[in-house]
Design an enzyme around this catalytic site. Structure first.
Site, PDB file in Angstrom:
ATOM      1  CG  HIS A 171       1.371   7.503   7.879  1.00  0.00           C
ATOM      2  ND1 HIS A 171       0.507   8.432   8.566  1.00  0.00           N
ATOM      3  CD2 HIS A 171       2.219   8.349   7.089  1.00  0.00           C
ATOM      4  CE1 HIS A 171       0.472   9.563   8.112  1.00  0.00           C
ATOM      5  NE2 HIS A 171       1.529   9.419   7.220  1.00  0.00           N
TER       6      HIS A 171
HETATM    7  C1  UD1 Z   1       4.019   9.148   2.287  1.00  0.00           C
HETATM    8  C2  UD1 Z   1       4.715  10.286   2.590  1.00  0.00           C
HETATM    9  C3  UD1 Z   1       4.130  11.009   3.998  1.00  0.00           C
HETATM   10  C4  UD1 Z   1       2.706  11.053   3.956  1.00  0.00           C
HETATM   11  C5  UD1 Z   1       2.216   9.606   3.708  1.00  0.00           C
HETATM   12  C6  UD1 Z   1       0.847   9.633   3.415  1.00  0.00           C
HETATM   13  C7  UD1 Z   1       7.021  10.714   1.549  1.00  0.00           C
HETATM   14  C8  UD1 Z   1       8.468  10.780   2.107  1.00  0.00           C
HETATM   15  N1  UD1 Z   1       6.304  10.397   2.741  1.00  0.00           N
HETATM   16  O1  UD1 Z   1       4.666   8.028   3.300  1.00  0.00           O
HETATM   17  O2  UD1 Z   1       4.736  12.203   4.007  1.00  0.00           O
HETATM   18  O3  UD1 Z   1       2.219  11.285   5.280  1.00  0.00           O
HETATM   19  O4  UD1 Z   1       2.811   9.289   2.359  1.00  0.00           O
HETATM   20  O5  UD1 Z   1      -0.059   8.459   3.469  1.00  0.00           O
HETATM   21  O6  UD1 Z   1       6.604  11.225   0.593  1.00  0.00           O
HETATM   22  N2  UD1 Z   1       2.813   1.276  -0.188  1.00  0.00           N
HETATM   23  C9  UD1 Z   1       1.697   0.146  -0.532  1.00  0.00           C
HETATM   24  N3  UD1 Z   1       0.932   0.868  -1.467  1.00  0.00           N
HETATM   25  C10 UD1 Z   1       0.623   2.175  -1.800  1.00  0.00           C
HETATM   26  C11 UD1 Z   1       1.693   3.092  -1.242  1.00  0.00           C
HETATM   27  C12 UD1 Z   1       2.719   2.499  -0.487  1.00  0.00           C
HETATM   28  O7  UD1 Z   1       1.673  -0.755  -0.113  1.00  0.00           O
HETATM   29  O8  UD1 Z   1      -0.310   2.426  -2.512  1.00  0.00           O
HETATM   30  C13 UD1 Z   1       3.691   0.802   0.577  1.00  0.00           C
HETATM   31  C14 UD1 Z   1       5.050   0.297   0.135  1.00  0.00           C
HETATM   32  O9  UD1 Z   1       5.476  -0.656   0.835  1.00  0.00           O
HETATM   33  C15 UD1 Z   1       5.982   1.739   0.536  1.00  0.00           C
HETATM   34  C16 UD1 Z   1       5.470   2.167   1.802  1.00  0.00           C
HETATM   35  O10 UD1 Z   1       4.245   1.798   1.777  1.00  0.00           O
HETATM   36  O11 UD1 Z   1       7.278   1.255   0.211  1.00  0.00           O
HETATM   37  C17 UD1 Z   1       5.671   3.509   1.930  1.00  0.00           C
HETATM   38  O12 UD1 Z   1       5.237   4.274   0.728  1.00  0.00           O
HETATM   39  P1  UD1 Z   1       5.756   5.763   0.610  1.00  0.00           P
HETATM   40  O13 UD1 Z   1       4.999   6.329  -0.340  1.00  0.00           O
HETATM   41  O14 UD1 Z   1       7.057   5.580   0.226  1.00  0.00           O
HETATM   42  O15 UD1 Z   1       5.803   6.463   1.899  1.00  0.00           O
HETATM   43  P2  UD1 Z   1       4.610   6.640   2.987  1.00  0.00           P
HETATM   44  O16 UD1 Z   1       4.924   6.237   4.240  1.00  0.00           O
HETATM   45  O17 UD1 Z   1       3.220   6.107   2.280  1.00  0.00           O
HETATM   46  N1  UDP Z   2      -7.518   9.513   5.436  1.00  0.00           N
HETATM   47  C1  UDP Z   2      -8.372   8.655   4.766  1.00  0.00           C
HETATM   48  N2  UDP Z   2      -8.183   7.209   5.351  1.00  0.00           N
HETATM   49  C2  UDP Z   2      -7.422   6.918   6.252  1.00  0.00           C
HETATM   50  C3  UDP Z   2      -6.390   7.720   6.723  1.00  0.00           C
HETATM   51  C4  UDP Z   2      -6.537   8.886   6.515  1.00  0.00           C
HETATM   52  O1  UDP Z   2      -9.055   8.929   3.961  1.00  0.00           O
HETATM   53  O2  UDP Z   2      -7.587   5.569   6.611  1.00  0.00           O
HETATM   54  C5  UDP Z   2      -7.404  11.067   5.168  1.00  0.00           C
HETATM   55  C6  UDP Z   2      -7.451  11.754   5.980  1.00  0.00           C
HETATM   56  O3  UDP Z   2      -8.864  12.372   6.629  1.00  0.00           O
HETATM   57  C7  UDP Z   2      -6.715  12.827   5.637  1.00  0.00           C
HETATM   58  C8  UDP Z   2      -5.664  12.604   4.974  1.00  0.00           C
HETATM   59  O4  UDP Z   2      -5.984  11.127   4.388  1.00  0.00           O
HETATM   60  O5  UDP Z   2      -7.482  13.776   4.526  1.00  0.00           O
HETATM   61  C9  UDP Z   2      -4.456  12.302   5.371  1.00  0.00           C
HETATM   62  O6  UDP Z   2      -3.499  11.606   5.026  1.00  0.00           O
HETATM   63  P1  UDP Z   2      -2.152  10.793   5.445  1.00  0.00           P
HETATM   64  O7  UDP Z   2      -2.417  10.527   7.139  1.00  0.00           O
HETATM   65  O8  UDP Z   2      -2.130   9.643   4.722  1.00  0.00           O
HETATM   66  O9  UDP Z   2      -0.928  11.764   5.381  1.00  0.00           O
HETATM   67  P2  UDP Z   2      -0.348  13.220   6.122  1.00  0.00           P
HETATM   68  O10 UDP Z   2      -1.537  14.168   6.429  1.00  0.00           O
HETATM   69  O11 UDP Z   2       0.126  12.573   7.342  1.00  0.00           O
HETATM   70  O12 UDP Z   2       0.657  13.340   5.296  1.00  0.00           O
END
Ligand code: UD1
Ligand code: UDP
Length: 376
Positions: free
Chosen positions: A205
């Protein structure tokens, strides 16, 4: 007893805040759980409240998605009046997402004690939004709870005072140990037709990996070659979902919706190999002793490489495929990092409540003056 606001907003926050919240409440603190609303899909949000037994948020800011500036600004604008109303003694933020930075900035300017859990991690890669969030959050925080000695060393090198830095251990591993038995009892493998040790698990991601079609295509090519020998399963993050629609998904790589916490831990624990760009997954595989290949050029979690099962293998398909073959032949041994012992939340609560009992400790804004006094 003090009132402490605990902030969560995105998937990796829930498992980090839960042990801190529990430990604060066990010591009699009044807490308010604030959800920023950065993540909002059922599969990125509610499932974790159920799986972790996290109580519903006391306040929901409902901020949702947007550009970095939009999202950060919306969280700040919604959080500021809440902090004014609640007047907490301290605000606890976790990790490195936009919600972390936004709430830390608001709390610091409101004159609250700010505690950052997972402080001091550094990738030194300024193209990662999380690196900016980590550095700025640490800078405005009073208390810096580091998960590992490398994080402590980073904070010392940046000039933070010893009384701010606390080696607390890893809260994400607290939650892993608390829930491991329940996760292992889940029927996630059977539901997905998998056998223990017979598949690899993938997550992707990071914007650097999935936002550019060429990079995503290169990673899919590598995954396709690995999947020809070892089937792969990929719970798809919503950021990645739309990008995958226009990319060709290779045979042997199975896409499923984002997994709940218990299912995902079960999938990790029984995987022969994990390929990921997640921060938290590098840590969980280390604690579980499962081989992990990190599809990035760097990591802010070097202890998972030095002591754990992680290898940072970059994004070149040939290198990834070769590393997967080597690790499948010869899985790495692991050592569990010190203080990744299930008690980090308790250590954090002890230090934070102790700090609130002695409120005259210097604030981070005094740092420049202190450094000047020391001639640094
Ligand atoms: C965010 C964090 C990242 C973390 C990740 C965990 C920042 C800058 N990034 O990235 O560090 O590793 O979360 O998963 O804070 N979206 C949905 N549904 C949701 C949430 C998001 O559809 O419930 C989609 C939307 O199109 C959104 C995109 O995902 O624009 C990105 O979401 P966003 O929270 O901005 O960043 P992540 O890539 O999720
Ligand atoms: N995780 C989860 N389901 C998934 C992917 C990740 O429950 O499909 C959990 C994982 O076990 C860990 C956390 O989400 O506890 C990590 O989150 P993510 O990879 O979204 O974010 P990051 O750690 O890179 O910020």
């Amino acid at each position: 007893m003090p009132t402490i606001v605990c902030v969560a907003g995105a998937r990796p926050n829930y498992m980090k805040i839960k042990p801190v919240l529990d430990a604060l409440e066990a010591r009699g603190a009044r807490t308010a759980l604030v959800h920023t609303g950065q993540h909002y899909d059922e599969s990125m949000n509610e499932v974790f409240f159920r799986d972790l037994g996290l109580r519903p948020p006391d306040h929901h800011l409902g901020t949702g998605s947007g550009t970095h500036a939009e999202q950060t600004a919306r969280v700040m604008t919604a959080f500021e009046p809440l902090v004014d109303t609640l007047a907490p003694d301290a605000v606890v933020v976790v990790g490195d997402v936009n919600s972390t930075l936004a709430c830390a900035l608001v709390a610091a300017k409101a004159g609250r004690v700010v505690a950052h859990v997972e402080a001091g991690l550094r990738s030194r890669d300024w193209s990662m939004p999380e690196e900016i969030n980590r550095v700025v959050t640490d800078r405005v925080s009073d208390l810096l709870f580091a998960p590992s000695p490398d994080a402590v060393a980073n904070l010392r090198a940046e000039g933070y005072r010893d009384d701010q830095i606390h080696l607390a251990g890893n809260v994400m591993i607290d939650t892993l140990y608390t829930n491991l038995d329940r996760a292992l009892a889940s029927d996630a493998l059977a539901r997905h037709g998998l056998t223990a040790g017979g598949y690899g698990l993938v997550t992707l991601h990071r914007p650097a990996n999935v936002d550019t079609p060429e990079m995503l295509a290169a990673l899919l090519e590598a995954l396709g070659q690995i999947a020809a020998g070892t089937p792969l399963i990929l719970p798809v993050h919503p950021r990645t979902a739309t990008r995958l629609e226009s990319a060709g998904v290779p045979a042997g790589l199975r896409l499923i919706p984002p997994a709940g916490y218990l299912d995902f831990i079960a999938l990790q624990a029984s995987a022969r190999l994990v390929l990921t760009d997640s921060g938290g997954v590098q840590e969980e595989t280390t604690a579980l002793g499962v081989p992990c290949l990190t599809l990035r050029d760097n990591t802010e979690r070097p202890i998972t490489v030095d002591e754990g099962t992680n290898q940072v293998v970059g994004r070149d398909p040939a290198r990834i495929v070769a590393a997967a073959a080597a690790v499948l032949r010869d899985p790495p041994a692991r050592r569990r990092p010190a203080l990744w012992d299930g008690r980090a939340g308790e250590r954090i609560a002890e230090v934070l409540l102790g700090r609130l009992r002695t409120p005259d400790a210097p604030r981070p804004t005094d740092l420049v003056a202190l450094l000047a006094q020391r001639g640094r």
